[in-house]
Design a protein around this motif. Structure first.
Motif, PDB file in Angstrom:
ATOM      1  N   SER A   1     -17.037  23.951 -22.056  1.00  0.00           N
ATOM      2  CA  SER A   1     -15.642  24.066 -21.615  1.00  0.00           C
ATOM      3  C   SER A   1     -14.672  23.611 -22.708  1.00  0.00           C
ATOM      4  CB  SER A   1     -15.413  23.268 -20.330  1.00  0.00           C
ATOM      5  OG  SER A   1     -15.663  21.892 -20.534  1.00  0.00           O
ATOM      6  N   THR A   2     -15.054  22.638 -23.500  1.00  0.00           N
ATOM      7  CA  THR A   2     -14.193  22.184 -24.592  1.00  0.00           C
ATOM      8  C   THR A   2     -14.026  23.288 -25.626  1.00  0.00           C
ATOM      9  OG1 THR A   2     -14.939  19.915 -24.237  1.00  0.00           O
ATOM     10  CG2 THR A   2     -13.848  20.388 -26.327  1.00  0.00           C
ATOM     11  N   CYS A   3     -15.099  23.992 -25.915  1.00  0.00           N
ATOM     12  CA  CYS A   3     -15.031  25.119 -26.851  1.00  0.00           C
ATOM     13  C   CYS A   3     -14.126  26.215 -26.294  1.00  0.00           C
ATOM     14  CB  CYS A   3     -16.421  25.687 -27.125  1.00  0.00           C
ATOM     15  SG  CYS A   3     -17.510  24.570 -28.028  1.00  0.00           S
ATOM     16  N   ARG A   4     -14.277  26.521 -25.025  1.00  0.00           N
ATOM     17  CA  ARG A   4     -13.423  27.547 -24.403  1.00  0.00           C
ATOM     18  C   ARG A   4     -11.956  27.140 -24.470  1.00  0.00           C
ATOM     19  NH1 ARG A   4     -17.641  27.587 -20.426  1.00  0.00           N
ATOM     20  NH2 ARG A   4     -16.248  26.505 -18.985  1.00  0.00           N
ATOM     21  N   ASP A   5     -11.667  25.858 -24.219  1.00  0.00           N
ATOM     22  CA  ASP A   5     -10.286  25.368 -24.303  1.00  0.00           C
ATOM     23  C   ASP A   5      -9.740  25.515 -25.718  1.00  0.00           C
ATOM     24  OD1 ASP A   5     -10.411  24.659 -21.622  1.00  0.00           O
ATOM     25  OD2 ASP A   5     -10.692  22.511 -22.019  1.00  0.00           O
ATOM     26  N   ALA A   6     -10.559  25.182 -26.707  1.00  0.00           N
ATOM     27  CA  ALA A   6     -10.139  25.270 -28.107  1.00  0.00           C
ATOM     28  C   ALA A   6      -9.876  26.721 -28.509  1.00  0.00           C
ATOM     29  CB  ALA A   6     -11.203  24.657 -29.011  1.00  0.00           C
ATOM     30  N   LEU A   7     -10.752  27.617 -28.109  1.00  0.00           N
ATOM     31  CA  LEU A   7     -10.574  29.030 -28.443  1.00  0.00           C
ATOM     32  C   LEU A   7      -9.335  29.598 -27.751  1.00  0.00           C
ATOM     33  CD1 LEU A   7     -14.307  30.128 -28.353  1.00  0.00           C
ATOM     34  CD2 LEU A   7     -12.849  29.871 -30.383  1.00  0.00           C
ATOM     35  N   LYS A   8      -9.090  29.192 -26.529  1.00  0.00           N
ATOM     36  CA  LYS A   8      -7.877  29.624 -25.825  1.00  0.00           C
ATOM     37  C   LYS A   8      -6.636  29.108 -26.558  1.00  0.00           C
ATOM     38  CE  LYS A   8      -5.529  29.437 -21.309  1.00  0.00           C
ATOM     39  NZ  LYS A   8      -4.227  29.414 -21.894  1.00  0.00           N
TER      40      LYS A   8
ATOM     41  N   LEU B   1      -6.304  28.483 -29.718  1.00  0.00           N
ATOM     42  CA  LEU B   1      -6.122  29.311 -30.917  1.00  0.00           C
ATOM     43  C   LEU B   1      -5.524  30.677 -30.565  1.00  0.00           C
ATOM     44  CD1 LEU B   1      -9.444  28.544 -32.813  1.00  0.00           C
ATOM     45  CD2 LEU B   1      -7.142  27.824 -33.496  1.00  0.00           C
ATOM     46  N   ARG B   2      -6.079  31.324 -29.539  1.00  0.00           N
ATOM     47  CA  ARG B   2      -5.574  32.640 -29.122  1.00  0.00           C
ATOM     48  C   ARG B   2      -4.114  32.561 -28.685  1.00  0.00           C
ATOM     49  NH1 ARG B   2     -10.581  32.852 -26.640  1.00  0.00           N
ATOM     50  NH2 ARG B   2      -9.650  32.341 -24.633  1.00  0.00           N
ATOM     51  N   ASP B   3      -3.784  31.536 -27.900  1.00  0.00           N
ATOM     52  CA  ASP B   3      -2.412  31.386 -27.402  1.00  0.00           C
ATOM     53  C   ASP B   3      -1.399  31.228 -28.528  1.00  0.00           C
ATOM     54  OD1 ASP B   3      -3.389  31.564 -24.818  1.00  0.00           O
ATOM     55  OD2 ASP B   3      -3.118  29.422 -24.350  1.00  0.00           O
ATOM     56  N   ARG B   4      -1.851  30.724 -29.655  1.00  0.00           N
ATOM     57  CA  ARG B   4      -0.961  30.514 -30.799  1.00  0.00           C
ATOM     58  C   ARG B   4      -1.090  31.607 -31.850  1.00  0.00           C
ATOM     59  NH1 ARG B   4      -1.881  26.618 -27.880  1.00  0.00           N
ATOM     60  NH2 ARG B   4      -0.481  24.861 -27.597  1.00  0.00           N
TER      61      ARG B   4
END
Length: 117
Positions: free
Chosen positions: A11-18, A20-23
């Motif tokens: 879940s931490t990886c998913r949060d980090a990737l999100k 990055l995508r959001d920015r």
């Protein structure tokens, strides 16, 4: 471009990737378990941790516990520790980011914002 070593079920990886995508930050994702970071990538990130090899290890992971790394790591030389990390992606703290002169281990939003804008 940033390379993000991540685990799909983390879940931490998913949060980090999100994050990055959001920015709109360009990045490529590599599966950390199947394609762990190289010794050279680990060394570059290690310099950003003040040389504390423990910060590169996923200390809450099953492999860390099963291999008894808590007891082995304090007496392990750096080269052996880096080789072990590069051969077992489950031992690497994730997400693990390198590229564009940036290095990050784990996901702390404030640290990522400071490093990546």
């Amino acid at each position: 471009m940033l390379t993000v070593y991540a685990y799909q079920k983390c879940s931490t990886c998913r949060d980090a990737l999100k994050w990055l995508r959001d920015r709109g930050i360009p990045h490529e994702v590599k599966a950390i378990r199947e394609t762990p970071p190289t010794v050279a990538e680990l060394e570059s990130v290690l310099s950003g941790t003040g040389g504390d090899i423990r910060k590169l290890f996923n200390t809450s992971g099953v492999d860390y516990r099963e291999l008894g790394m808590k007891d082995k790591l304090p007496t392990m030389d750096q080269a052996a520790a880096l080789e072990l990390l590069s051969s077992n992606g489950n031992l690497v703290k994730r997400p693990f980011v390198t590229g564009d002169g940036k290095t990050l281990v784990g996901f702390k939003e404030s640290d990522w914002a400071a490093a990546l804008g």
